[in-house]
Design an enzyme around this catalytic site. Sequence first.
Site, PDB file in Angstrom:
ATOM      1  N   GLU A 189      61.442  50.833  47.566  1.00 23.40           N
ATOM      2  CA  GLU A 189      62.352  51.897  47.110  1.00 23.40           C
ATOM      3  C   GLU A 189      61.494  52.910  46.345  1.00 23.40           C
ATOM      4  O   GLU A 189      61.373  54.063  46.738  1.00 23.40           O
ATOM      5  CB  GLU A 189      63.462  51.321  46.213  1.00 23.40           C
ATOM      6  CG  GLU A 189      64.448  52.384  45.706  1.00 23.40           C
ATOM      7  CD  GLU A 189      65.493  51.823  44.730  1.00 23.40           C
ATOM      8  OE1 GLU A 189      65.274  50.726  44.162  1.00 23.40           O
ATOM      9  OE2 GLU A 189      66.531  52.509  44.523  1.00 23.40           O
ATOM     10  N   HIS A 230      74.380  46.743  51.366  1.00 22.39           N
ATOM     11  CA  HIS A 230      73.616  47.070  50.144  1.00 22.39           C
ATOM     12  C   HIS A 230      74.545  47.796  49.187  1.00 22.39           C
ATOM     13  O   HIS A 230      74.695  49.017  49.236  1.00 22.39           O
ATOM     14  CB  HIS A 230      72.399  47.930  50.517  1.00 22.39           C
ATOM     15  CG  HIS A 230      71.449  48.156  49.367  1.00 22.39           C
ATOM     16  ND1 HIS A 230      70.088  48.366  49.545  1.00 22.39           N
ATOM     17  CD2 HIS A 230      71.648  48.214  48.022  1.00 22.39           C
ATOM     18  CE1 HIS A 230      69.514  48.543  48.373  1.00 22.39           C
ATOM     19  NE2 HIS A 230      70.446  48.478  47.422  1.00 22.39           N
ATOM     20  N   HIS A 254      64.897  44.054  46.957  1.00 26.28           N
ATOM     21  CA  HIS A 254      64.627  45.488  46.961  1.00 26.28           C
ATOM     22  C   HIS A 254      63.102  45.634  47.042  1.00 26.28           C
ATOM     23  O   HIS A 254      62.371  45.024  46.245  1.00 26.28           O
ATOM     24  CB  HIS A 254      65.100  46.139  45.659  1.00 26.28           C
ATOM     25  CG  HIS A 254      66.573  46.366  45.581  1.00 26.28           C
ATOM     26  ND1 HIS A 254      67.487  45.368  45.750  1.00 26.28           N
ATOM     27  CD2 HIS A 254      67.287  47.513  45.346  1.00 26.28           C
ATOM     28  CE1 HIS A 254      68.712  45.883  45.620  1.00 26.28           C
ATOM     29  NE2 HIS A 254      68.618  47.171  45.374  1.00 26.28           N
ATOM     30  N   ASP A 299      74.627  51.704  48.070  1.00 27.13           N
ATOM     31  CA  ASP A 299      73.867  51.257  46.893  1.00 27.13           C
ATOM     32  C   ASP A 299      74.777  51.194  45.660  1.00 27.13           C
ATOM     33  O   ASP A 299      75.325  50.145  45.347  1.00 27.13           O
ATOM     34  CB  ASP A 299      72.659  52.170  46.657  1.00 27.13           C
ATOM     35  CG  ASP A 299      71.517  51.481  45.915  1.00 27.13           C
ATOM     36  OD1 ASP A 299      71.663  50.293  45.571  1.00 27.13           O
ATOM     37  OD2 ASP A 299      70.479  52.130  45.682  1.00 27.13           O
ATOM     38  N   ASP A 300      74.925  52.332  44.967  1.00 28.18           N
ATOM     39  CA  ASP A 300      75.780  52.410  43.766  1.00 28.18           C
ATOM     40  C   ASP A 300      76.681  53.640  43.916  1.00 28.18           C
ATOM     41  O   ASP A 300      76.392  54.699  43.357  1.00 28.18           O
ATOM     42  CB  ASP A 300      74.900  52.547  42.512  1.00 28.18           C
ATOM     43  CG  ASP A 300      73.967  51.365  42.347  1.00 28.18           C
ATOM     44  OD1 ASP A 300      74.409  50.326  41.838  1.00 28.18           O
ATOM     45  OD2 ASP A 300      72.796  51.467  42.756  1.00 28.18           O
ATOM     46  N   HIS A 309      75.804  47.395  45.062  1.00 33.84           N
ATOM     47  CA  HIS A 309      75.829  46.720  43.753  1.00 33.84           C
ATOM     48  C   HIS A 309      77.231  46.907  43.206  1.00 33.84           C
ATOM     49  O   HIS A 309      77.641  48.047  42.936  1.00 33.84           O
ATOM     50  CB  HIS A 309      74.802  47.347  42.808  1.00 33.84           C
ATOM     51  CG  HIS A 309      73.397  47.267  43.322  1.00 33.84           C
ATOM     52  ND1 HIS A 309      72.525  46.274  42.950  1.00 33.84           N
ATOM     53  CD2 HIS A 309      72.724  48.042  44.219  1.00 33.84           C
ATOM     54  CE1 HIS A 309      71.368  46.450  43.570  1.00 33.84           C
ATOM     55  NE2 HIS A 309      71.464  47.513  44.348  1.00 33.84           N
TER      56      HIS A 309
HETATM   57  N1  ADE Z   1      70.350  48.059  40.620  1.00 25.86           N
HETATM   58  C1  ADE Z   1      71.378  48.804  41.026  1.00 25.86           C
HETATM   59  N2  ADE Z   1      70.981  49.713  41.900  1.00 25.86           N
HETATM   60  C2  ADE Z   1      69.652  49.546  42.085  1.00 25.86           C
HETATM   61  C3  ADE Z   1      68.668  50.176  42.877  1.00 25.86           C
HETATM   62  N3  ADE Z   1      68.942  51.187  43.691  1.00 25.86           N
HETATM   63  N4  ADE Z   1      67.405  49.740  42.775  1.00 25.86           N
HETATM   64  C4  ADE Z   1      67.102  48.729  41.966  1.00 25.86           C
HETATM   65  N5  ADE Z   1      67.991  48.118  41.200  1.00 25.86           N
HETATM   66  C5  ADE Z   1      69.262  48.510  41.266  1.00 25.86           C
HETATM   67 ZN    ZN Z   2      70.129  48.638  45.419  1.00 25.85          ZN
END
Ligand code: ADE
Ligand code: ZN
Length: 335
Positions: A201, A18, A198, A279-280, A20
């Site tokens: 969340e 996971h 997703h 994630d990011d 991005h």
């Molecule tokens: N795009 C990038 N990170 C995300 C996240 N955590 N949830 C939804 N969209 C995303």
């Molecule tokens: Zn994500």
Amino acid sequence: MTDTLEDFIRGLPKAELHLHIEGSLEPEQMFEFGRRNRVDMPFRSVEEVRAAYAFSNLQDFLDIYYQGAEVLRTEQDFHDMAMAYFGRLHADGGVHAEIFFDPQTHTDRGLPFSVAVEGLLSGMKAAEAEFGISSGLIMCFLRHLDEDAALATLKAAEPWLDRMVGVGLDSAEVGHPPSKFQRVFRAARERGLMLCAHAGEEGPPEYVWEALDLLKVDRIDHGNRALEDEALVQRLVASEMTLTVCPLSNLKLRGVQDLKEHPLKRMLDLGLKATCNADDPSYFGGSICENFTQTARALDLSREEIVTLARNSFTGSFLDEERVARHLAAIDAYA
Ligand code: ADE
Ligand code: ZN
């Protein structure tokens, strides 16, 4: 004194499921791309950018995340961004990654579809050669846009689909349920692509049910709010559904107020097939290793639980059985 927990985690073979790739863009690289592409940026320094990364929810983050992507203009940018990520993953003991990208974020600001995808595929190939890291590309549809836009994106991606492993669904969750994307997910499935979404969340357990029953996903990204529904937990356990959990993301976006309250250990205790991911990483303050280490400390995870998370990252991956078995054997040899 050496931090033995951190060393143990760093040395453990693991996959990131996971991630991005646009969320791996570090502020320094954002400035570098901004300068070379002559893009005006609303920030004057790396410190200013980092200071802006204080979010109170998913939408707060998405607003600044889409703005950050503005500096990405050329195949070289996407290649360099991917290589920088894979270099960090390598240093973190990662050996495989299945990375998300958001083509609509780029095509909607005028870039040809080929720019992001060719740059990323070239970065992935270079990472395999330089670091021995294998990877798969997952094309996400932006759920705040309509399904026709997602269908048009799948069509535009046709020449590259045989070089992608799957499709995903991301962006603003609440108000944009999986049910909105049934046709495009069916089309992707018929095309032989793996499916992720997703769900749970910020959205309710019903969205996780929809991802399972209507989209027929192979993986749930996040899935935290599934824990509110006992029957759903039973369904996820019985089907051995992989959840790609992202603890530091949940903390930064206020899904939990403290890592000590994070549900990752509870998920494992319930028999859910959870994994641990970044994630990011540039926006949420930590790589996959940071996610493992900080969460392991906060929840007092045992070595066995940490190894389970790593094993799940391979059994939950889209790698073939033989490669999964090889990675599991490497974990056994290590642990
Ligand atoms: N795009 C990038 N990170 C995300 C996240 N955590 N949830 C939804 N969209 C995303
Ligand atoms: Zn994500």
